[in-house]
Design a protein around this motif. Sequence first.
Motif, PDB file in Angstrom:
ATOM      1  N   LEU A 180     -86.206  16.957   9.454  1.00  0.00           N
ATOM      2  CA  LEU A 180     -85.523  16.516  10.670  1.00  0.00           C
ATOM      3  C   LEU A 180     -86.250  17.002  11.922  1.00  0.00           C
ATOM      4  CD1 LEU A 180     -82.999  15.185  11.970  1.00  0.00           C
ATOM      5  CD2 LEU A 180     -81.873  17.419  11.787  1.00  0.00           C
ATOM      6  N   HIS A 181     -86.686  18.261  11.901  1.00  0.00           N
ATOM      7  CA  HIS A 181     -87.294  18.854  13.093  1.00  0.00           C
ATOM      8  C   HIS A 181     -88.830  18.802  13.080  1.00  0.00           C
ATOM      9  CE1 HIS A 181     -83.390  20.234  14.424  1.00  0.00           C
ATOM     10  NE2 HIS A 181     -83.183  20.850  13.276  1.00  0.00           N
ATOM     11  N   GLY A 182     -89.425  18.381  11.974  1.00  0.00           N
ATOM     12  CA  GLY A 182     -90.879  18.262  11.915  1.00  0.00           C
ATOM     13  C   GLY A 182     -91.599  19.586  11.743  1.00  0.00           C
ATOM     14  N   PHE A 183     -91.023  20.510  10.983  1.00  0.00           N
ATOM     15  CA  PHE A 183     -91.650  21.813  10.751  1.00  0.00           C
ATOM     16  C   PHE A 183     -92.530  21.728   9.501  1.00  0.00           C
ATOM     17  CE2 PHE A 183     -87.555  23.497  12.834  1.00  0.00           C
ATOM     18  CZ  PHE A 183     -88.131  23.457  14.110  1.00  0.00           C
ATOM     19  N   ASP A 184     -93.786  21.333   9.694  1.00  0.00           N
ATOM     20  CA  ASP A 184     -94.690  21.056   8.573  1.00  0.00           C
ATOM     21  C   ASP A 184     -94.936  22.287   7.705  1.00  0.00           C
ATOM     22  OD1 ASP A 184     -94.804  18.662   9.865  1.00  0.00           O
ATOM     23  OD2 ASP A 184     -96.876  18.848  10.543  1.00  0.00           O
ATOM     24  N   ASN A 185     -95.247  23.424   8.333  1.00  0.00           N
ATOM     25  CA  ASN A 185     -95.574  24.627   7.565  1.00  0.00           C
ATOM     26  C   ASN A 185     -94.382  25.122   6.763  1.00  0.00           C
ATOM     27  OD1 ASN A 185     -98.176  24.634   8.575  1.00  0.00           O
ATOM     28  ND2 ASN A 185     -97.694  25.996  10.271  1.00  0.00           N
ATOM     29  N   ILE A 186     -93.206  25.003   7.337  1.00  0.00           N
ATOM     30  CA  ILE A 186     -92.006  25.417   6.616  1.00  0.00           C
ATOM     31  C   ILE A 186     -91.757  24.484   5.433  1.00  0.00           C
ATOM     32  CG2 ILE A 186     -89.495  25.599   6.791  1.00  0.00           C
ATOM     33  CD1 ILE A 186     -89.847  26.699   9.595  1.00  0.00           C
TER      34      ILE A 186
ATOM     35  N   ARG B 188     -74.866  11.745   3.616  1.00  0.00           N
ATOM     36  CA  ARG B 188     -75.195  10.332   3.856  1.00  0.00           C
ATOM     37  C   ARG B 188     -76.094   9.782   2.761  1.00  0.00           C
ATOM     38  NH1 ARG B 188     -77.765  10.164   9.647  1.00  0.00           N
ATOM     39  NH2 ARG B 188     -77.795   7.922   9.171  1.00  0.00           N
ATOM     40  N   GLN B 189     -76.224  10.560   1.687  1.00  0.00           N
ATOM     41  CA  GLN B 189     -77.071  10.202   0.545  1.00  0.00           C
ATOM     42  C   GLN B 189     -78.545  10.097   0.928  1.00  0.00           C
ATOM     43  OE1 GLN B 189     -74.492  11.018  -1.720  1.00  0.00           O
ATOM     44  NE2 GLN B 189     -75.822   9.741  -2.939  1.00  0.00           N
ATOM     45  N   GLN B 190     -78.927  10.792   1.973  1.00  0.00           N
ATOM     46  CA  GLN B 190     -80.328  10.792   2.399  1.00  0.00           C
ATOM     47  C   GLN B 190     -81.081  11.931   1.719  1.00  0.00           C
ATOM     48  OE1 GLN B 190     -79.394  11.291   6.604  1.00  0.00           O
ATOM     49  NE2 GLN B 190     -80.420   9.347   7.043  1.00  0.00           N
ATOM     50  N   THR B 191     -82.236  11.618   1.184  1.00  0.00           N
ATOM     51  CA  THR B 191     -83.137  12.649   0.689  1.00  0.00           C
ATOM     52  C   THR B 191     -83.979  13.152   1.868  1.00  0.00           C
ATOM     53  OG1 THR B 191     -84.940  11.115   0.214  1.00  0.00           O
ATOM     54  CG2 THR B 191     -83.280  11.450  -1.531  1.00  0.00           C
TER      55      THR B 191
ATOM     56  N   ALA C 156     -87.529  12.151   6.761  1.00  0.00           N
ATOM     57  CA  ALA C 156     -88.918  12.123   7.234  1.00  0.00           C
ATOM     58  C   ALA C 156     -89.309  10.714   7.651  1.00  0.00           C
ATOM     59  CB  ALA C 156     -89.854  12.640   6.137  1.00  0.00           C
ATOM     60  N   ALA C 157     -88.880   9.713   6.869  1.00  0.00           N
ATOM     61  CA  ALA C 157     -89.186   8.312   7.189  1.00  0.00           C
ATOM     62  C   ALA C 157     -88.472   7.885   8.464  1.00  0.00           C
ATOM     63  CB  ALA C 157     -88.787   7.413   6.026  1.00  0.00           C
ATOM     64  N   GLU C 158     -87.236   8.310   8.618  1.00  0.00           N
ATOM     65  CA  GLU C 158     -86.443   7.944   9.784  1.00  0.00           C
ATOM     66  C   GLU C 158     -87.037   8.502  11.066  1.00  0.00           C
ATOM     67  OE1 GLU C 158     -81.711   7.600  10.395  1.00  0.00           O
ATOM     68  OE2 GLU C 158     -82.417   9.635  10.013  1.00  0.00           O
ATOM     69  N   ASN C 159     -87.634   9.696  10.969  1.00  0.00           N
ATOM     70  CA  ASN C 159     -88.164  10.381  12.147  1.00  0.00           C
ATOM     71  C   ASN C 159     -89.689  10.351  12.225  1.00  0.00           C
ATOM     72  OD1 ASN C 159     -85.670  11.856  13.459  1.00  0.00           O
ATOM     73  ND2 ASN C 159     -85.443  12.080  11.247  1.00  0.00           N
ATOM     74  N   SER C 160     -90.319   9.547  11.378  1.00  0.00           N
ATOM     75  CA  SER C 160     -91.779   9.369  11.371  1.00  0.00           C
ATOM     76  C   SER C 160     -92.524  10.698  11.230  1.00  0.00           C
ATOM     77  CB  SER C 160     -92.236   8.644  12.648  1.00  0.00           C
ATOM     78  OG  SER C 160     -93.588   8.227  12.524  1.00  0.00           O
ATOM     79  N   ARG C 161     -92.128  11.497  10.245  1.00  0.00           N
ATOM     80  CA  ARG C 161     -92.799  12.772   9.959  1.00  0.00           C
ATOM     81  C   ARG C 161     -93.842  12.537   8.864  1.00  0.00           C
ATOM     82  NH1 ARG C 161     -90.859  15.054  14.533  1.00  0.00           N
ATOM     83  NH2 ARG C 161     -88.605  15.403  14.463  1.00  0.00           N
ATOM     84  N   GLN C 162     -95.030  12.095   9.258  1.00  0.00           N
ATOM     85  CA  GLN C 162     -96.025  11.689   8.275  1.00  0.00           C
ATOM     86  C   GLN C 162     -96.510  12.843   7.409  1.00  0.00           C
ATOM     87  OE1 GLN C 162     -99.239   9.038   9.366  1.00  0.00           O
ATOM     88  NE2 GLN C 162     -98.109   8.308  11.144  1.00  0.00           N
ATOM     89  N   ASP C 163     -96.776  13.989   8.016  1.00  0.00           N
ATOM     90  CA  ASP C 163     -97.304  15.113   7.251  1.00  0.00           C
ATOM     91  C   ASP C 163     -96.291  15.603   6.222  1.00  0.00           C
ATOM     92  OD1 ASP C 163     -99.713  15.073   8.586  1.00  0.00           O
ATOM     93  OD2 ASP C 163     -99.117  16.542  10.086  1.00  0.00           O
ATOM     94  N   ILE C 164     -95.033  15.689   6.614  1.00  0.00           N
ATOM     95  CA  ILE C 164     -94.008  16.135   5.677  1.00  0.00           C
ATOM     96  C   ILE C 164     -93.781  15.084   4.596  1.00  0.00           C
ATOM     97  CG2 ILE C 164     -91.553  16.717   5.461  1.00  0.00           C
ATOM     98  CD1 ILE C 164     -91.729  18.077   8.170  1.00  0.00           C
ATOM     99  N   ALA C 165     -93.799  13.809   4.983  1.00  0.00           N
ATOM    100  CA  ALA C 165     -93.673  12.740   3.993  1.00  0.00           C
ATOM    101  C   ALA C 165     -94.797  12.836   2.969  1.00  0.00           C
ATOM    102  CB  ALA C 165     -93.691  11.378   4.684  1.00  0.00           C
ATOM    103  N   GLU C 166     -96.003  13.113   3.426  1.00  0.00           N
ATOM    104  CA  GLU C 166     -97.147  13.267   2.521  1.00  0.00           C
ATOM    105  C   GLU C 166     -96.900  14.397   1.525  1.00  0.00           C
ATOM    106  OE1 GLU C 166    -100.142  11.773   2.049  1.00  0.00           O
ATOM    107  OE2 GLU C 166    -101.772  13.233   2.118  1.00  0.00           O
TER     108      GLU C 166
ATOM    109  N   SER D 293     -86.126   5.058   0.961  1.00  0.00           N
ATOM    110  CA  SER D 293     -86.951   5.635   2.035  1.00  0.00           C
ATOM    111  C   SER D 293     -87.958   4.610   2.548  1.00  0.00           C
ATOM    112  CB  SER D 293     -87.669   6.889   1.535  1.00  0.00           C
ATOM    113  OG  SER D 293     -88.396   6.617   0.351  1.00  0.00           O
ATOM    114  N   LEU D 294     -88.414   3.706   1.679  1.00  0.00           N
ATOM    115  CA  LEU D 294     -89.319   2.633   2.107  1.00  0.00           C
ATOM    116  C   LEU D 294     -88.614   1.691   3.081  1.00  0.00           C
ATOM    117  CD1 LEU D 294     -92.013   1.126   1.894  1.00  0.00           C
ATOM    118  CD2 LEU D 294     -91.115  -0.049  -0.133  1.00  0.00           C
ATOM    119  N   ASP D 295     -87.376   1.348   2.770  1.00  0.00           N
ATOM    120  CA  ASP D 295     -86.600   0.489   3.674  1.00  0.00           C
ATOM    121  C   ASP D 295     -86.417   1.153   5.044  1.00  0.00           C
ATOM    122  OD1 ASP D 295     -86.220  -1.381   1.612  1.00  0.00           O
ATOM    123  OD2 ASP D 295     -84.391  -0.382   0.930  1.00  0.00           O
ATOM    124  N   VAL D 296     -86.115   2.442   5.030  1.00  0.00           N
ATOM    125  CA  VAL D 296     -85.896   3.176   6.281  1.00  0.00           C
ATOM    126  C   VAL D 296     -87.160   3.175   7.131  1.00  0.00           C
ATOM    127  CG1 VAL D 296     -85.407   5.447   7.267  1.00  0.00           C
ATOM    128  CG2 VAL D 296     -84.060   4.622   5.332  1.00  0.00           C
TER     129      VAL D 296
END
Length: 484
Positions: free
Chosen positions: A208-214, A231-234, A239-249, A268-271
Amino acid sequence: MALHWASGAGHEQAVRLLLEYKVSVDDKDKFGMNALLLSAWFGHLRILQLLVNSGAKINCEDKNGLNILHCAAQRGHVHVLEFIMEDLEDVPLDRIDKLDRTAFHLAAEHGQLETLDFLIGFGCDHGIKDKEGNTALHLAAKNGHSSVLQRMIELGLDLEERNVEGLTALHTATEGGHLDCVKLLIQAGSKVNAQTQKQMNCLHYAALHGFDNIAQALIGAGISVDAANQRQQTPLHIAAENSRQDIAEMILLAGVNLNLTDKQGKTSLDVAACGNHICLVDMIIKADRFYKWVQDNLRADSDSWAVKPLTFKQDHRMETQHIRSVMWRVATKHLEHDEWKKLARYWEFTDAHIRAIEQQWAGTKSYWEHGHRMLLIWLHGVIVAAENPNKGLYEGLVGIGRRDLAGKIHPQQIWLSRALASLSESDNSIVFLHSSIGSGLGRGSLNLEHHQVSLGCNYKGNLIQGIRAPSRERVRCGCKSWLC
């Protein structure tokens, strides 16, 4: 008031003079602060003693319920605390303010380690909770005070104690973005998979907050990447909703169930597609196809991958620049409107993959971009599987009825991609050239003495691997093919 200013600024002579003129010692300002509280807040012990001797009320409080013990503890004035606890009476050690916080809470919240040790030595209660259910451990973690947190861990405080929202200290450390505190708590045995009342685990907060190292630390500690919140969100949904690419990776590399849906029925693909996060869409599709390839080939070990370390991000490598430019030409100059979809289905892209790619509309020529992205996603899988992209593209075009286009590609052509053009200055640079057709080298030449490599495109080689080339090597291909 004059006494307030003199007490807060530490002007002892001025305070003495004012007291001689019998000024009121207990008058308060609009914040409820009087001279005694100000002297404790700023650590002026001599003035505090003067005021006490002049009859100031010891148990006074400001509008927030802070007394002299709270003020001194929050600001770290141990010498003032010593006087209060040793020389004054009726000052409760565990007195709470209007937020139900004690001096111990405030010392932890503001990182006052010496004050904390002093209060511990006097036997304060370590487990009192404030109105939000926070212990001192929660507050130290939330505010990133690792040395204070370490001391409380050594005291043996309960790491799994929860506040009214169900957050543990690990949750508050994560939400505050404090990597050192997160690592301390993990090492101390805090449960990484604990979930709050909203079913959020720490990876949800990191995403949610984009804390990659954490996020990396949590995944390394074995946190569940498939945990779902209310909300049944993983974490990948977030990460997909907030465009967190590094965390998504990181989550995709850890291995995640991409079929899980939120309360709206979206994966997550739909989101990612609905949010127009194109790079994330492509990453998720690459991962989905990679998971299937691993399952189909029963090869989950990294030794079976041609590209290491594995990544699902966009490929910007010099080694693949040429083949990527080929993909662009195929998509924009040779494929008709719906032919990229036919190719996608031939290569077993799912309908969900195609819909996600097609979601981004950029005008009547959108199919160019859609086709290009599809080809690059396909190319990623081909490279990872160490297959021949020329052969695969040839077969794909034949499969959709484009023999005219396929005829321009020699299926036995070695994929060069002009890799040597990007060699480093090191003499130990290694080039990997690959073809999956036949055996033997066929015609061609390797001339390292003249710092060049000439190759004919009717090679029938299976794998040319580990060619050690001097610096500034170049590749020349004489096939004159549109592909090269």
